[in-house]
Scaffold this active site. Sequence first.
Site, PDB file in Angstrom:
ATOM      1  N   GLY C  14      49.875 -35.032   1.740  1.00 12.20           N
ATOM      2  CA  GLY C  14      51.041 -34.728   1.265  1.00 12.20           C
ATOM      3  C   GLY C  14      52.034 -34.836   2.312  1.00 12.20           C
ATOM      4  CG  PHE C 117      67.571 -23.118  -2.944  1.00 11.18           C
ATOM      5  CD1 PHE C 117      68.457 -24.284  -3.326  1.00 11.18           C
ATOM      6  CD2 PHE C 117      66.149 -23.036  -3.197  1.00 11.18           C
ATOM      7  CE1 PHE C 117      67.829 -25.247  -4.065  1.00 11.18           C
ATOM      8  CE2 PHE C 117      65.608 -24.150  -3.827  1.00 11.18           C
ATOM      9  CZ  PHE C 117      66.478 -25.286  -4.112  1.00 11.18           C
ATOM     10  CD  GLU C 246      65.793 -20.465  -5.488  1.00  8.38           C
ATOM     11  OE1 GLU C 246      64.629 -20.315  -6.097  1.00  8.38           O
ATOM     12  OE2 GLU C 246      66.310 -19.838  -4.818  1.00  8.38           O
ATOM     13  NE  ARG C 286      62.359 -20.175  -5.554  1.00  9.47           N
ATOM     14  CZ  ARG C 286      61.721 -21.193  -4.982  1.00  9.47           C
ATOM     15  NH1 ARG C 286      60.270 -21.533  -4.807  1.00  9.47           N
ATOM     16  NH2 ARG C 286      62.543 -22.340  -5.020  1.00  9.47           N
ATOM     17  NE  ARG C 389      57.721 -21.428  -0.925  1.00  9.26           N
ATOM     18  CZ  ARG C 389      58.612 -22.132  -1.453  1.00  9.26           C
ATOM     19  NH1 ARG C 389      59.872 -22.497  -0.947  1.00  9.26           N
ATOM     20  NH2 ARG C 389      58.282 -22.540  -2.761  1.00  9.26           N
TER      21      ARG C 389
END
Lengths: 133, 249, 583
Positions: C14, C117, C246, C286, C389
């Site tokens: 990834g 964000f 977000e 979050r 995070r």
Amino acid sequence: MNGRPYVREVRTASWYFGRWRDLHHMLNEISSIFIGGYALILLWGVKSLAAGEQAYLAFLDGLTSPLSLTFHWVALGFTLLNSVSWFGVTPKAMPVQIGDEFLPGHYIAIGHYVAWFCVSLVVLVVSGVFSNG
Amino acid sequence: MSHRTIDLEVMRYRPEQDDEPWVQTYKVPCEEDWVVLDALIYVKDNLDGSLSYRWSCHMAVCGSCGMMINGEPALSCKTFIRDLPGDVIRVEPLTNFPIERDLVVVMDDFIEKLQRVKPYIIRDESKPISEGEHRQTPAQLKKFKQYTLCINCLCCYAACPQYALIPEFIGPAALTLAHRYNQDSRDQGWEEREDVVATNEGIWDCAFADACSIVCPKHVDPASAIQQMKISSTLSWYKNLIGLGGKKR
Amino acid sequence: MEVITTDIAIVGAGGAGLRAAIAVAEAAPDLKVALISKVYPMRSHTVAAEGGAAGVIKSEDSLENHFHDTVSGGDWLCDQDAVELFIEQAPKELIQLEHWGCPWSREADGRVAVRPFGGMKIERTWYAADKSGFHILHTLFQTSLQFPTIDRFDEYYCTDLLVEGGRCQGLTAMEMRTGRIKVFRAKAVIIAAGGAGWMFPFTTNGAVKTADGMAMAYRAGVPLKDMEFVQYHPTGLPGTGILLTEGCRGEGGILVNKDGYRYLQDYNLGPPDPWPRKKAMELGPRDRLSQAFWHEQQKGRTVSTKWGDVVHLDLRHLGEKKIDERLPLVRDLARSYVGADPVHELVPVRPVVHYMMGGIDTNIDAATAMPGLYAAGECACVSINGANRLGSNSLTELLVFGGRAGRHAAEYARKTTHLTESLADQLGEMAAQRVTELFHKEDQGESLSVLRGEMNKTLESGAGIYRTEDTLQETCKKLAELRARYRCLHLDDKSKVFNTQLVYTMELGSMLEAAHAMAHSALQRKESRGSHQRLDYTERDDDNFLKHSLAYYAAEEDPRIDYQDVVITRSQPAARVYGGAES
């Protein structure tokens, strides 16, 4: 037991009968035979014109035969199919970007139809279709 | 929530047991908002643990779950059962690829071709990081953006009649990626890629059937990329012929 | 047994794995890289990240701002030396990606555009519409294709690390198309195998996120750090758990409850106006937003749907043009999967498991305590994420620390030698044994999907958004039972070729190990911090728990939990303030 990846055969002669999309594609491909044939007939006509009046009249006479008429109607059909198909996809081949945005595709297709109409008109005028007598 | 029971016909091929593929039918009680992938997961979890298929994201972005659904290549995670007619759904591995097992195909050929078209920025001189980003206007970005959206799901290869008949054809997704970099204002690799793509097995094997674009789940329109490359290649060939040099940009 | 000799083996292709591979190829073109992944690189879950990657680029922003947003967002559990390094490297990595062709969205003048964000003082999220992860992954994958020293081993499932003399010297992996186990003899190994969202029943994560890398390191004796910190993303689609970025809220979207009321103002995130406003309301962090949902649900102010309780995300005021330009994927996903067009309708959303802050314990160089073993990306814990995070730090993290892992592993590889081939073969046989055994179990009535379902359920009920001693005890007990039952699991698919039942079984084994570490770490942390919220210990306790937890594998026993001090350089723990004060 095979033990290996299985390769499915393509039916090379008949694969395009399965779905309309493929058949339509093949009809477009096959149209080249008729358009090519028409071009050969045209060349033949030019050749007979060069060979003299008698040869040319014989050529014109040949064009009126039922076989020739059938061929021409079929060729016209394929030509129209091919033209419509091509004009439909011209926006893909020739996108026009103005500023940030692309011109909507149908503008380009319509442009091609307009050009087609104009060229046809010129050909018809030059060939005297609209002149008296 | 309403249920609808479907017959899920799945093409099976287990290389250690089977000589050729065969069809197994599972009865699957489907929820109203299920996609075909959900039905396969139901089978795997509840009916037959030996069924093999690829999947991951379930949101049409990882490209794993391309398969033939009722004869058309599609992402099984984006194909809703409610949108399919009747109570029988047929799933098969993507056509034009060898079947590894069940719905899993061998995709080595695509991976090799992807690498061959040099899908990365090529520049005569690379810019130092300290000089910051390349400037690229929204218009320049828009020029190639659509061609960056390919998720390599291979639906286009399964739909392409030319790839079916000519396995050497580099094919829609890989050629599109070559075009994506050619069109990028930061790239200078057009000539290098031209050697690979402006060939018989490259763009000239494309007959513009447009099937790739019709089935593409991300609306990338590979056919358009290939036709544009044909035009630019042709122009460059004529320019070379009359001595103007073939370099496009 | 086939032995493949390479210099650096990377597990996972990834974002972090690819970045590491390219870093090695660039820094040490004489070293061979084996990039091993259970899926083709472009299937890796980086692909699903939407919103973007954080890096300071605007002149009115500063590294200081990014530092404070990250550290306070992480509830002061971040190692501040790592954060300092991270924020300093972030813009460079994002520019590097730009040079490699990433189609970042742009300003009219051609500069890279940024969006705000959650928890961010000034906008610094670089984005490529709402397919940022997709573009980052494909850019990295395509860029990696030009390096001849990177050998890819696609669809190889890594099973075990080879550890000899206390050093990591390679690994074993199963080639999925043949079922054959192969030994990779390597001077260094980098684990970049992603997170573990599939431990939970409801997650934004793809099915590949099954804790494989974490469990592999854990079983080899490397501790898992801060595993109790699990991030719930506040806006997932109900039913599928599909993420709505977000960026929706960054672009101005709001969250309302069943009365159409912007409920976040009741949870120290308001006042609601003026809007939009950074670090307030919907642009809070979050953890706070997900916790607010839980409270609304308790108060009966959420909306009942066929998918369960939801709140509504309202994007209608953004207009069709902006939505199509900035959030095209969100529109497509919402229309397809819940039948709501955000241009005209409210979109149902609810919190969903999204990210593991914890993972393989590494230092600032991405090195673990075991010589020769490195880790980067979601599977690792440096830690820059602390207890929660900050949105859009993870894509940047995998670039910064993926690159560092590659360079440091290369440096290490230069100074070391390979394991002998015969020893590699011998160790490989032992590891292969573990896989072969799975084929020979008797059917004792246990099923893979039932065990997985029970694991999902117990984690959600015991280690979800809010936790208590009782629920965690229950979960720990249940996980111990499931680990025992797992050993009785039998395979009815005996095939060697692409046996996904075998892979799923090994994945479940990995998840059970990581879940075990998580539940015990959570049980022992008797405080509330960031995403770890305890109803029985509601306050943050810096005296006792301003520490990283470390879970050590103890075979059949419960993990041993140890603690490590947090590195603090310039920001002393303080109250996390969102809503108005700073904006």
